[in-house]
Motif scaffolding. Structure first.
Motif, PDB file in Angstrom:
ATOM      1  N   ARG A  41       8.971   0.088  11.160  1.00 52.68           N
ATOM      2  CA  ARG A  41       8.224  -0.284  12.357  1.00 52.68           C
ATOM      3  C   ARG A  41       7.087  -1.212  11.968  1.00 52.68           C
ATOM      4  N   ASP A  42       6.476  -1.798  12.992  1.00 44.08           N
ATOM      5  CA  ASP A  42       5.314  -2.664  12.820  1.00 44.08           C
ATOM      6  C   ASP A  42       4.153  -2.081  13.608  1.00 44.08           C
ATOM      7  N   MET A  43       2.973  -2.145  13.021  1.00 43.84           N
ATOM      8  CA  MET A  43       1.744  -1.713  13.683  1.00 43.84           C
ATOM      9  C   MET A  43       0.702  -2.802  13.450  1.00 43.84           C
ATOM     10  N   ARG A  44      -0.218  -2.928  14.389  1.00 44.24           N
ATOM     11  CA  ARG A  44      -1.314  -3.889  14.238  1.00 44.24           C
ATOM     12  C   ARG A  44      -2.611  -3.242  14.690  1.00 44.24           C
ATOM     13  N   ILE A  45      -3.695  -3.762  14.118  1.00 39.70           N
ATOM     14  CA  ILE A  45      -5.032  -3.385  14.561  1.00 39.70           C
ATOM     15  C   ILE A  45      -5.881  -4.645  14.509  1.00 39.70           C
ATOM     16  N   VAL A  49       0.852  -1.179   0.000  1.00 38.39           N
ATOM     17  CA  VAL A  49       0.000   0.000   0.000  1.00 38.39           C
ATOM     18  C   VAL A  49       0.894   1.238   0.000  1.00 38.39           C
ATOM     19  N   PRO A  50       0.857   2.039  -1.056  1.00 35.22           N
ATOM     20  CA  PRO A  50       1.665   3.268  -1.066  1.00 35.22           C
ATOM     21  C   PRO A  50       1.286   4.178   0.091  1.00 35.22           C
ATOM     22  N   LYS A  51       2.267   4.824   0.672  1.00 33.23           N
ATOM     23  CA  LYS A  51       2.004   5.723   1.795  1.00 33.23           C
ATOM     24  C   LYS A  51       1.077   6.870   1.399  1.00 33.23           C
ATOM     25  N   TYR A  85       7.676   0.724   5.500  1.00 32.99           N
ATOM     26  CA  TYR A  85       8.937   0.921   4.791  1.00 32.99           C
ATOM     27  C   TYR A  85       8.996   2.387   4.353  1.00 32.99           C
ATOM     28  N   ASP A  86      10.063   2.777   3.696  1.00 30.88           N
ATOM     29  CA  ASP A  86      10.227   4.187   3.332  1.00 30.88           C
ATOM     30  C   ASP A  86       9.071   4.744   2.504  1.00 30.88           C
ATOM     31  N   GLU A  87       8.657   4.043   1.472  1.00 27.76           N
ATOM     32  CA  GLU A  87       7.680   4.576   0.531  1.00 27.76           C
ATOM     33  C   GLU A  87       6.319   3.878   0.581  1.00 27.76           C
ATOM     34  N   TYR A  88       6.204   2.796   1.320  1.00 30.69           N
ATOM     35  CA  TYR A  88       4.975   2.006   1.296  1.00 30.69           C
ATOM     36  C   TYR A  88       4.804   1.229   2.597  1.00 30.69           C
ATOM     37  N   ILE A  95       5.549  -5.854  17.145  1.00 29.45           N
ATOM     38  CA  ILE A  95       6.797  -6.387  16.616  1.00 29.45           C
ATOM     39  C   ILE A  95       6.450  -7.395  15.539  1.00 29.45           C
ATOM     40  N   GLY A  96       7.410  -7.656  14.698  1.00 31.52           N
ATOM     41  CA  GLY A  96       7.247  -8.641  13.640  1.00 31.52           C
ATOM     42  C   GLY A  96       8.612  -9.163  13.262  1.00 31.52           C
ATOM     43  N   GLU A  97       8.602 -10.153  12.421  1.00 35.37           N
ATOM     44  CA  GLU A  97       9.873 -10.696  11.963  1.00 35.37           C
ATOM     45  C   GLU A  97      10.656  -9.594  11.265  1.00 35.37           C
ATOM     46  N   PRO A  98      11.938  -9.447  11.610  1.00 35.83           N
ATOM     47  CA  PRO A  98      12.720  -8.366  11.003  1.00 35.83           C
ATOM     48  C   PRO A  98      12.896  -8.560   9.497  1.00 35.83           C
ATOM     49  N   GLU A  99      12.447  -7.578   8.756  1.00 35.10           N
ATOM     50  CA  GLU A  99      12.582  -7.574   7.297  1.00 35.10           C
ATOM     51  C   GLU A  99      12.938  -6.173   6.827  1.00 35.10           C
ATOM     52  N   ASN A 100      13.783  -5.507   7.580  1.00 36.92           N
ATOM     53  CA  ASN A 100      14.243  -4.149   7.278  1.00 36.92           C
ATOM     54  C   ASN A 100      13.132  -3.109   7.290  1.00 36.92           C
ATOM     55  N   GLN A 101      12.048  -3.387   7.984  1.00 35.11           N
ATOM     56  CA  GLN A 101      10.983  -2.412   8.088  1.00 35.11           C
ATOM     57  C   GLN A 101      11.350  -1.340   9.108  1.00 35.11           C
TER      58      GLN A 101
END
Length: 159
Positions: free
Chosen positions: A49-53, A23-25, A66-69, A41-47
């Protein structure tokens, strides 16, 4: 949850669990506590941060920024409310890796101790180190293999 994130949720509901969408930012507002999301938290994949709902009962939408998405998928169980259930249903490879790693480490330490107990100055210390290294090495290998296998199974809809 605002309308843009609700649209993302509706798309995810049509997909299999763990099937990610990008999803583009620019398409959605940032996921924040103010719009119902929580840091996670989530499995590290260079993100970044992680958010949940939480959505649909026990399920949650997991957002990796990620930076752009955002990379977004749906989990069966929200780890905040049921961490063990999340591991069992959404990351079983973690449980298997920990269990197999511990057994491997124990056996490696036990065998090493038997082999060096009469010939080493520090057989117990050496055996503990061997056990720790074996646990870590086996655990990581089993985790990576299990994750690849789970992804393969989910890709071919065998879940």
């Amino acid at each position: 949850m605002n309308s843009e994130w609700n649209q993302v949720r509706l798309i995810l509901n049509k997909l299999d669990y763990h099937r990610s969408i990008r999803v583009p930012k620019s398409d959605v507002p940032p996921p924040t506590v103010n719009n119902g999301f929580e840091e996670s938290i989530g499995e590290p994949e260079n993100q970044i941060r992680d958010m949940r709902i939480r959505i649909n009962g026990t399920e949650c939408m997991h957002v990796k920024e990620y930076d752009e998405y955002y990379n977004v998928h749906r989990d069966r169980v929200d780890p905040k409310y049921d961490p063990l259930g999340h591991l069992i249903y959404d990351s079983p490879e973690v449980i298997v890796a920990v269990g197999v790693g511990i057994l491997s480490g124990y056996e490696a330490a036990k065998n090493h101790y038997r082999n060096v107990e009469n010939s080493s100055e520090h057989p117990l210390l050496e055996s503990i180190i061997v056990g720790i290294l074996s646990t870590a090495n086996t655990g990581v290998s089993v985790y990576q293999s299990g994750k690849r296998f789970r992804e393969w199974v989910e890709r071919y809809n065998y879940n």
